[in-house]
Structures are given as C-alpha cells and as structure tokens.
Design a protein around this motif. Structure first.
Motif, short mmCIF file in Angstrom:
data_model
loop_
_atom_site.label_atom_id
_atom_site.label_comp_id
_atom_site.label_asym_id
_atom_site.label_seq_id
_atom_site.Cartn_x
_atom_site.Cartn_y
_atom_site.Cartn_z
N ARG A 27 10.58 3.82 2.02
CA ARG A 27 10.11 3.29 0.75
C ARG A 27 8.69 3.80 0.53
O ARG A 27 7.89 3.84 1.47
N VAL A 28 8.37 4.21 -0.68
CA VAL A 28 7.02 4.69 -0.97
C VAL A 28 6.41 3.87 -2.10
O VAL A 28 7.12 3.33 -2.95
N ILE A 29 5.09 3.80 -2.08
CA ILE A 29 4.34 3.20 -3.18
C ILE A 29 3.67 4.35 -3.92
O ILE A 29 2.92 5.12 -3.33
N GLU A 45 13.30 4.93 -1.68
CA GLU A 45 13.10 3.83 -2.62
C GLU A 45 11.65 3.88 -3.08
O GLU A 45 10.74 4.06 -2.27
N VAL A 46 11.42 3.72 -4.37
CA VAL A 46 10.08 3.83 -4.92
C VAL A 46 9.63 2.49 -5.50
O VAL A 46 10.34 1.89 -6.32
N VAL A 47 8.44 2.05 -5.07
CA VAL A 47 7.79 0.90 -5.69
C VAL A 47 6.63 1.44 -6.50
O VAL A 47 5.66 1.97 -5.94
N PRO A 48 6.69 1.38 -7.83
CA PRO A 48 5.61 1.93 -8.64
C PRO A 48 4.38 1.03 -8.64
O PRO A 48 4.50 -0.20 -8.57
N GLY A 49 3.20 1.66 -8.69
CA GLY A 49 1.96 0.89 -8.76
C GLY A 49 0.95 1.33 -7.73
O GLY A 49 1.12 2.34 -7.03
N SER A 50 -0.12 0.57 -7.63
CA SER A 50 -1.21 0.84 -6.70
C SER A 50 -1.03 0.04 -5.42
O SER A 50 -0.76 -1.17 -5.47
N ASP A 55 0.52 -7.77 -5.56
CA ASP A 55 1.92 -7.89 -5.95
C ASP A 55 2.73 -6.66 -5.54
O ASP A 55 3.89 -6.77 -5.12
N VAL A 56 2.10 -5.50 -5.62
CA VAL A 56 2.80 -4.26 -5.27
C VAL A 56 3.09 -4.21 -3.77
O VAL A 56 4.22 -3.89 -3.35
N VAL A 57 2.09 -4.49 -2.94
CA VAL A 57 2.33 -4.42 -1.50
C VAL A 57 3.23 -5.55 -1.02
O VAL A 57 4.00 -5.38 -0.07
N MET A 58 3.19 -6.68 -1.69
CA MET A 58 4.11 -7.76 -1.35
C MET A 58 5.55 -7.30 -1.56
O MET A 58 6.44 -7.55 -0.74
N PRO A 90 -5.26 -6.97 0.55
CA PRO A 90 -3.90 -7.31 0.09
C PRO A 90 -2.82 -6.84 1.06
O PRO A 90 -1.84 -7.56 1.30
N ALA A 91 -3.01 -5.66 1.65
CA ALA A 91 -2.04 -5.16 2.62
C ALA A 91 -1.96 -6.08 3.83
O ALA A 91 -0.86 -6.36 4.34
#
Length: 291
Positions: A27-29, A45-50, A55-58, A90-91
């Motif tokens: 999975r990549v951000i 799998e792609v999670v878009p965002g920073s 919220d993105v790293v969660m 956040p991470a």
C-alpha cells in the motif's frame, strides 16, 4: 501489508520498484497517484493524500505489518526539528493505534549530532519519537547521498566544476540511494527481526571531494574539479533559492558537523554497501551529464 511513504521520491520509488515483483501486498501513500508508474498503479493499493495527515496515515496503516517512513523536505519551514517531529507525530499515533509491527525509516549517519547539527539533529529527534512508540525499528543511518551531485549536473557539464561545503582533501562518507533502497526493501520483506537499532549505510570508498573529482574526470572523459564553498556563502546560496533562515542555518550546521568528523566513527566501522563512487558515476552521473 507493507506501507510505503514517498513512493515517487528519490528513495521511495526505488523501494517500491523492488517490491513490485514480490508477493507481499503493498500500500502506498501518494499526494498525486497519477505520478506513480503504471505497473505500480495496477499492483498496489493507493491511499491518496499527505502522509503528514493523521486521517491519511490512520487509513494507510490499518492492517499494516511494516512501514517505510521518510520525512519529505520543506525548505520554507521555520523550524527544522519542528518539521520532522510534526510530520512524524501522526504516524506514531497511527503506529500505536493499529499495532504496526515494524518501521524502517531513512535517517542519518553520525555521532555527536544530537544537538546543533541542523538536519542531522532533526532526523535523530524523529528517530527518537518513533522509538518512543515501542515499535520494532530500524533507522537507516545513511551517509551523504551521491545523488545530491545530480543537482549540479549543469555546472559539471558546462563548467567542469561541482561545489561542496566540505574540505576538498578530507574524506567524505557517501552512499548511493540505490543501496539505501535495497536495504529498506530487504528489511521490509523480512518479518524475523525485532527490537530497535540503527543500520549504518556507507559506500566502500574512502575518498575526498578531490578524489571524487578525479573519478568524475576519468568517467566523463573531461576535467572536473571540486570547489570548496565557505559556509557563509553556502547559507547565502540557500537563502537566495528561497530557503527559510532556519532551513539555511540547518544546512550550514549539518555541513559543519560533517566537516568536524560526524561521520568518521561509523564510516570506519560500518559494513560497506555494494555501490562505489566510480560505479555510481558510470551508471548514474555519466548518463545525466551526457543527456
């Protein structure tokens, strides 16, 4: 599940490429998924965002076994350490919440850099924040990137000169990013390790900037020399290119620590990585200069 941050970055894209042919789910951000190679978009799998966004790293770290962590640069920040820590907090919350097993992070080689060493100090502070979660952790303690010289391709091509804030006849520890990425990929695929440790990464060379110039001259078949840049001029150049006062001061403090021998102890004791400076010049620098 392996999660990769900065999958289109200098090191992250090489880590991703090393994992694409394997069987592990990845999975990549990504801020902009369109920047990913086509074969990666089909495979991961792609999670878009920073990845500095909670919220993105969660979302991205849910179900993750291993995470590859890189703090991206921000040359306009008013606090280098604040940037590294604010990006990583956040991470760390997501690591704890989701029970991530292992984290591999790009860090820096060096001793005596816990204070007053600019970007080196900030990277160490980021490592300590990750360690505080209790996650199994490997900090990739990298020497100076050979790829930093690619920012000077035009000067090398047109002037036969590259510029460094380093003593021209003093050994400077370096590393090719391909070797950082290879180590990261190996650790991400290995579920047998635990605990927290650093992995020093340095090339097999013990050469100075003048030695680098000689190798460049031979590989490029044209004269190349290194010009030492005074630290005050180095800072002014950074400021003229839009860096904040804090970022420019951090670059100077990092260079001063390198000049004072921050890399020396680990350079002597580390197991050398495969890629020497000559090989890097032949495979990376020469094609860039001749392009």
């Amino acid at each position: 599940m392996i999660v990769i941050t900065t999958p289109t970055g200098q090191i992250g894209r090489q880590v991703l490429d090393a994992l694409l042919d394997g069987e592990q789910p990845v999975r990549v951000i990504a801020r902009d998924p369109s920047w990913l190679p086509a074969r990666a978009r089909k495979r991961v799998e792609v999670v878009p965002g920073s990845h500095g966004d909670l919220d993105v790293v969660m979302e991205a770290f849910a179900g993750a076994d291993s995470v590859f962590w890189v703090v991206p640069p921000n040359s306009r920040t008013n606090s280098i350490e604040g940037h590294y820590l604010n990006w990583t907090r956040p991470a760390c919350e997501a690591i704890t919440r989701h029970g991530v097993n292992r984290v591999v992070a790009v860090s820096t080689m060096g001793t005596g850099i816990e204070k007053n060493a600019g970007h080196l100090t900030a990277s160490v502070a980021k490592d300590e924040l990750i360690r505080s979660t209790g996650v199994s952790f490997r900090a990739l303690r990298a020497a100076a990137f050979m790829e930093n010289l690619l920012m000077q391709v035009e000067a090398i091509r047109n002037q036969g000169t590259f510029f460094l804030p380093a003593v021209a006849d003093r050994v400077l520890a370096t590393i090719a990013t391909r070797d950082i990425a290879a180590t990261a990929a190996r650790l991400l695929l290995d579920d047998s390790w635990s605990g927290q440790d650093g992995v020093p990464l340095v090339s097999p060379d013990r050469i100075s900037p003048n030695g680098m110039a000689r190798i460049m001259s031979e590989v490029l078949e044209r004269p190349v020399r290194c010009q030492q840049v005074p630290l005050d001029a180095y800072k002014e150049t950074a400021l003229s290119r839009g860096a904040s006062e804090a970022w420019a001061r951090g670059l100077v403090d990092m260079a001063a620590a390198q000049i004072d021998g921050a890399y020396d102890a680990e350079h002597h004791s580390a197991q050398p990585s495969p890629t020497g400076f000559r090989e890097w010049c032949e495979k990376v620098l020469r094609p860039a200069v001749l392009a």
